[in-house]
Write a protein that holds these residues in place. Structure first.
Motif, mmCIF file in Angstrom:
data_model
loop_
_atom_site.group_PDB
_atom_site.id
_atom_site.type_symbol
_atom_site.label_atom_id
_atom_site.label_comp_id
_atom_site.label_asym_id
_atom_site.label_seq_id
_atom_site.Cartn_x
_atom_site.Cartn_y
_atom_site.Cartn_z
ATOM 1 N N ALA A 132 -3.888 8.809 -4.515
ATOM 2 C CA ALA A 132 -5.038 8.127 -3.913
ATOM 3 C C ALA A 132 -5.551 8.836 -2.674
ATOM 4 O O ALA A 132 -6.758 8.844 -2.409
ATOM 5 N N GLU A 133 -4.650 9.450 -1.912
ATOM 6 C CA GLU A 133 -5.080 10.164 -0.711
ATOM 7 C C GLU A 133 -6.109 11.236 -1.052
ATOM 8 O O GLU A 133 -7.113 11.399 -0.361
ATOM 9 N N LEU A 136 -4.750 6.196 3.270
ATOM 10 C CA LEU A 136 -4.303 4.847 2.919
ATOM 11 C C LEU A 136 -3.971 4.052 4.178
ATOM 12 O O LEU A 136 -4.350 2.885 4.312
ATOM 13 N N TYR A 166 -4.065 -0.025 -6.298
ATOM 14 C CA TYR A 166 -4.744 1.239 -6.589
ATOM 15 C C TYR A 166 -6.114 0.974 -7.214
ATOM 16 O O TYR A 166 -7.116 1.591 -6.839
ATOM 17 N N ASP A 223 0.555 5.448 -8.862
ATOM 18 C CA ASP A 223 -0.752 6.129 -8.857
ATOM 19 C C ASP A 223 -1.272 6.308 -7.438
ATOM 20 O O ASP A 223 -2.133 7.154 -7.185
ATOM 21 N N LEU A 224 -0.765 5.504 -6.500
ATOM 22 C CA LEU A 224 -1.198 5.631 -5.108
ATOM 23 C C LEU A 224 -0.854 6.991 -4.522
ATOM 24 O O LEU A 224 -1.445 7.401 -3.522
ATOM 25 N N ASN A 265 -3.449 -3.808 -9.864
ATOM 26 C CA ASN A 265 -2.681 -3.401 -8.689
ATOM 27 C C ASN A 265 -3.626 -2.908 -7.600
ATOM 28 O O ASN A 265 -4.838 -2.794 -7.805
ATOM 29 N N ALA A 282 1.829 -2.506 -5.643
ATOM 30 C CA ALA A 282 1.553 -1.075 -5.595
ATOM 31 C C ALA A 282 1.869 -0.451 -6.941
ATOM 32 O O ALA A 282 2.506 -1.064 -7.802
ATOM 33 N N THR A 283 1.440 0.778 -7.101
ATOM 34 C CA THR A 283 1.770 1.576 -8.271
ATOM 35 C C THR A 283 1.925 3.018 -7.810
ATOM 36 O O THR A 283 1.367 3.413 -6.783
ATOM 37 N N LEU A 330 0.826 -1.210 0.000
ATOM 38 C CA LEU A 330 0.000 0.000 0.000
ATOM 39 C C LEU A 330 0.860 1.261 0.000
ATOM 40 O O LEU A 330 0.351 2.361 0.177
ATOM 41 N N ASP A 331 2.154 1.100 -0.196
ATOM 42 C CA ASP A 331 3.085 2.225 -0.208
ATOM 43 C C ASP A 331 3.336 2.654 -1.655
ATOM 44 O O ASP A 331 3.762 1.829 -2.472
ATOM 45 N N PRO A 332 3.091 3.931 -1.995
ATOM 46 C CA PRO A 332 3.290 4.376 -3.378
ATOM 47 C C PRO A 332 4.691 4.129 -3.917
ATOM 48 O O PRO A 332 4.883 4.050 -5.136
#
Length: 265
Positions: A94-95, A133, A61, A90-91, A59, A87-88, A39-41
């Motif tokens: 996401a926030e 996240l 995201y 793009d995260l 993924n 992960a990607t 879950l880490d960008p």
């Protein structure tokens, strides 16, 4: 259902991703079907097990933001019994995107519910922040494992993390437990490191794992080879330490009852 563990610390550089990767590998190699959720960008947990989101279809995201089925974005790794949800970058956005989505704090919890029976352990490598996240990870988790670097500022930010855990428990996830703290990057020759260990164990007692993760060159080298240290050098001190931590995780009795989180004094 599989136990979901969030590996979290908003302070960067404390061995969080290293712990997520190698604890997941140790659990898997001991015969327990395990999923590593990145879950880490930065995506370091993904590449650390030899996978690259650009080479994979789907993924995390897409799961959290688009509502894609989690089963469609889990991928095998070279480690037996270990899958990864990659992960990607793009995260990073996401926030902001989560703010306007319905059930924004519950999206990961809802997404992984259908696949929990397929695994015995699901480890979430959280981003180094306390944003949405991480809140999603804490909502989805049964317990939180906190890597804590054995250095002068070890307790810096820990109060904020434990406050967040308490708030998530109160508002979203009443059974969320503090599984424990694990000291990382420990050099027993360093008097300051020994002092930090003493202070942390004094503050938190049995909430601190007995296993201490040492500073180890092999731990630093293994990500560049795309394998956990347990594969890269099974006899290294780092590998032996994570195997010992896995044994503790498998056998532990939670020291802190649900609803109780110790805070540094």
């Amino acid at each position: 259902m599989g136990r979901v563990v969030a590996v979290a610390n908003q302070k960067g550089g404390v061995g969080k991703t290293t712990t997520a990767i190698n604890l997941a590998a140790a659990l898997a190699l001991s015969g327990h079907r395990t999923l590593l959720i990145d879950l880490d960008p930065q995506g370091s947990a993904t590449t650390g097990v030899g996978r690259h989101s650009s080479d994979l279809h789907g993924n995390v995201y897409e799961v959290v933001i688009d509502g894609r089925a989690a089963a469609e974005v889990t991928h095998p790794t070279s480690v037996e019994n270990l899958d990864v949800m990659p992960a990607t970058r793009d995260l990073v956005g996401a926030e902001v995107e989560l703010v306007n989505l319905p059930d924004r704090e519950h999206r990961l919890f809802t997404a992984i519910a259908p696949i929990r029976e397929a695994y015995e352990y699901l480890l979430i490598d959280c981003p180094p922040s306390l944003g949405l996240l991480t809140v999603n990870a804490l909502r989805a988790a049964d317990g939180v494992l906190v890597p804590l670097q054995a250095e002068y500022y070890a307790l810096e930010g820990l109060t904020a993390l434990l406050d967040t855990v308490g708030r998530v428990r109160d508002a979203l996830n009443p059974t969320l437990a503090l599984d424990g703290l694990v000291l990382t990057m420990f050099d027993g020759r360093n008097s300051l490191a020994r002092q930090v260990q003493t202070e942390v164990r004094t503050h938190f007692g049995s909430q601190v794992y007995s296993t201490v993760i040492p500073r180890n060159v092999r731990l630093s080298e293994s990500p560049s080879h795309g394998v956990p240290v347990l594969i890269y050098d099974p006899s290294s001190r780092g590998s032996v330490a994570y195997q010992a931590l896995a044994v503790e995780v498998l056998t532990q009795q939670h020291a802190a009852p649900s609803g109780t989180v110790a805070r540094p004094g």
